[in-house]
Design an enzyme around this catalytic site. Structure first.
Site, PDB file in Angstrom:
ATOM      1  CG  HIS A 236      38.564  40.618  52.843  1.00 29.56           C
ATOM      2  ND1 HIS A 236      39.919  40.587  52.666  1.00 29.56           N
ATOM      3  CD2 HIS A 236      38.021  40.221  51.655  1.00 29.56           C
ATOM      4  CE1 HIS A 236      40.211  40.209  51.434  1.00 29.56           C
ATOM      5  NE2 HIS A 236      39.077  39.976  50.797  1.00 29.56           N
TER       6      HIS A 236
ATOM      7  CG  HIS B 260      44.143  34.850  47.855  1.00 32.44           C
ATOM      8  ND1 HIS B 260      43.697  34.511  49.099  1.00 32.44           N
ATOM      9  CD2 HIS B 260      43.256  35.740  47.359  1.00 32.44           C
ATOM     10  CE1 HIS B 260      42.574  35.157  49.365  1.00 32.44           C
ATOM     11  NE2 HIS B 260      42.282  35.906  48.335  1.00 32.44           N
TER      12      HIS B 260
END
Length: 550
Positions: free
Chosen positions: A433, A259
């Site tokens: 985000h 990630h």
């Protein structure tokens, strides 16, 4: 070629070599790619989560309030559990934890920007007007004066080097001090020799087009965590580009993800490191709020002194060593803001209000004993109405993959939730985000520390203690930057909250530009957190559409 070190195992190869790899029984598979190219509605042309796929489907086939297909496509109601009737959700009966079911629950997300399909692109196999329209690229031209502004912005004027991404569809004055990926990769900053892009979700064709024309054939290394079919899809995207090679991060612990979001840009003049929160896809750089010292997570099980190298225990160590102890700091609240949520357990004592909170309240010679949930916690996560009223409408929820299977098991968590609002930066309708964590004074005027990171609120990202606290287990790769007042010569031990929109203050480095409104507003009695995999048909979004994720 396999390389192993203290930070995990990595496989480095060229794009052609990767295509021939079969160590995991993988075979190149481009079925989803060719389907997308010829059908235009089957999904995005890169590996991503089910939430993202649902967002793409709804954008390609929107459901209006009067759309007869709505009743046909809406999933049948599922019987609610008696104890959850007041939640207002259509709840499933699954007892499985999402992270024990599918890796993609942890994956993040997307909003669709339009761009041209290059003649060299392998998917340019059929002429589909709908696909061409969906992929038409929005022009992004920079005038000489704007180029000078970008140079001045990055090289000075912002003491923290903390930037948000530009958002389309808002007044341009609210993009002051913000950057687009093309600004970051601009030739203004030097003559590029090669680069490396670390990320989770990657659209290679789009990424290549973000580089200046003169740099598009320079060596590019892509570090990813894809496996099997999704890895084959990523490789297929890169076949036209001989300059692209791959490094596969080995994820030996189940349900982990790569990630991390970082760029390494090597120039003739030097090296730049960019740590950010955006996936390498058009949607994340179009109409979402994103962020662009160092704190990371890497998969593994750590004991002894190694426990403090990664995750929330690394944050705990840094805060103890470098954050000032402020009088009455026990009353200073914690604020966490994120775009995805993992399983927290049956109550706060299982992780959030125990080991995780203890790490976030550590500072100098401050609290000597930890008292459960004494420190206020404010968790900022968009409501259904935040998403419905956003620039993208309901499809923006594809980047907020909080599932009903997880949510229904931790209703206790929702009492900590606060709305997403960014009126002060003019970005209130851009769904976030970005992921940020900080500790503030009770009046929300002072910041003890501020962290921007790729890590969402999950044990997979931050790590969880095992074996009576003797071992820290982390599933995913993450990376972030911790801003501490001491690093900027502030002996009082705090920043002031920057109330202007991303202020470019030249007087001092004491005002930190928080990208959302403070104090955060707690959910009202009728507010619900956005859950991506249930329908919303009571009210239309900003485009007049409903949300049915099937």
């Amino acid at each position: 070629m396999l390389q192993e070190g203290a930070h995990g195992k990595w496989t480095v190869s060229s794009s052609d070599e990767s295509a021939e790899e079969n160590s995991d029984g993988e075979k190149p598979c481009t079925s989803s790619l060719s389907d997308a190219a010829c059908g235009g509605t089957s999904g995005p042309q890169y590996p991503c989560s089910d939430a993202r796929k649902a967002a793409h489907k709804r954008k390609a086939s929107p459901l209006k309030l009067t759309d007869k297909s709505l009743s046909a496509e809406a999933p049948p109601a599922v019987k609610q559990r008696p104890s959850q009737e007041s939640s207002g959700w259509c709840l499933s009966s699954s007892d499985e934890e999402p992270e024990d079911r599918q890796k993609h629950v942890h994956k993040e997300t997307v909003k669709e920007e339009k761009h041209d399909v290059s003649k060299e692109h392998p998917l340019n196999l059929c002429k589909d007007d709908k696909l061409s329209e969906n992929l038409k690229e929005e022009e992004y031209n920079v005038t000489p004066s704007e180029a000078q502004d970008i140079w001045d912005l990055v090289t000075g004027g912002n003491p923290f080097r903390f930037f948000l991404t530009k958002v389309s569809g808002i007044e341009q004055n609210y993009n002051s001090g913000a950057l687009h990926i093309k600004d970051i990769l601009s030739p203004l900053f030097g003559t590029l020799i090669s680069s490396a892009q670390f990320n989770y979700c990657i659209d290679i064709g789009w990424l290549v087009r973000q580089y200046p024309q003169e740099f598009r054939k320079k060596p590019l290394l892509i570090v990813h965590g894809e496996k099997r079919e999704s890895k084959a899809e990523l490789i297929a995207q890169a076949r036209p580009y001989e300059n692209i090679s791959f490094c596969q991060a080995k994820l030996d612990i189940a349900f982990g993800t790569h990630h991390t979001k970082m760029m390494l840009l090597l120039y003739e003049e030097g090296l730049r490191v960019v740590i950010h929160t955006s996936n390498l896809i058009a949607e994340d750089w179009h109409q979402k709020t994103q962020g662009v010292y160092l704190l990371g997570s890497t998969p593994g099980r750590y004991q002894g002194s190694d426990k403090e190298k990664w995750g929330h225990l690394r944050l705990r160590k840094l805060l103890k060593e470098h954050a000032a102890s402020i009088p009455a700091q026990e009353s200073w609240p914690l604020v966490g803001q994120f775009s995805s949520i993992g399983s927290m357990g049956a109550d706060g004592s299982k992780w959030l209000c125990s080991e995780f909170q203890e790490s976030l309240v550590a500072a100098g010679s401050g609290l000597t004993t930890f008292r459960k949930c004494d420190v206020p916690i404010h968790l900022v996560y968009p409501t259904v109405n935040n998403v419905r009223q956003s620039l993208e409408g309901y499809p923006a929820g594809g980047s907020l993959p909080y599932s009903i299977q997880t949510a229904q098991k931790q209703l206790w968590l929702h009492s900590y939730f606060h709305k997403w609002s960014a009126e002060v930066t003019g970005r209130t309708h851009a769904i976030p985000h970005i992921k940020t964590y900080m500790r503030l004074s009770p009046d929300f005027q002072k910041i003890a520390w501020f962290l921007v990171t790729s890590a969402n609120l999950s044990k997979a990202a931050w790590g969880a203690l095992e074996k009576n606290g003797s071992q820290l287990m982390i599933r995913s790769y993450e990376l972030g930057v911790l801003f501490l007042p001491s690093a900027f010569g502030l002996d009082k031990g705090y920043f002031h909250v920057g109330r202007e929109k991303l202020p470019e203050r030249k007087d001092s480095a004491t005002y930190f530009p928080v990208p959302y409104d403070l104090p955060p507003e707690q959910y009202g009695s009728k507010d619900q957190p956005w859950i991506w995999n249930i329908p919303y048909t009571d009210a239309p979004d900003t485009h007049g559409n409903m949300w049915v994720p099937s």
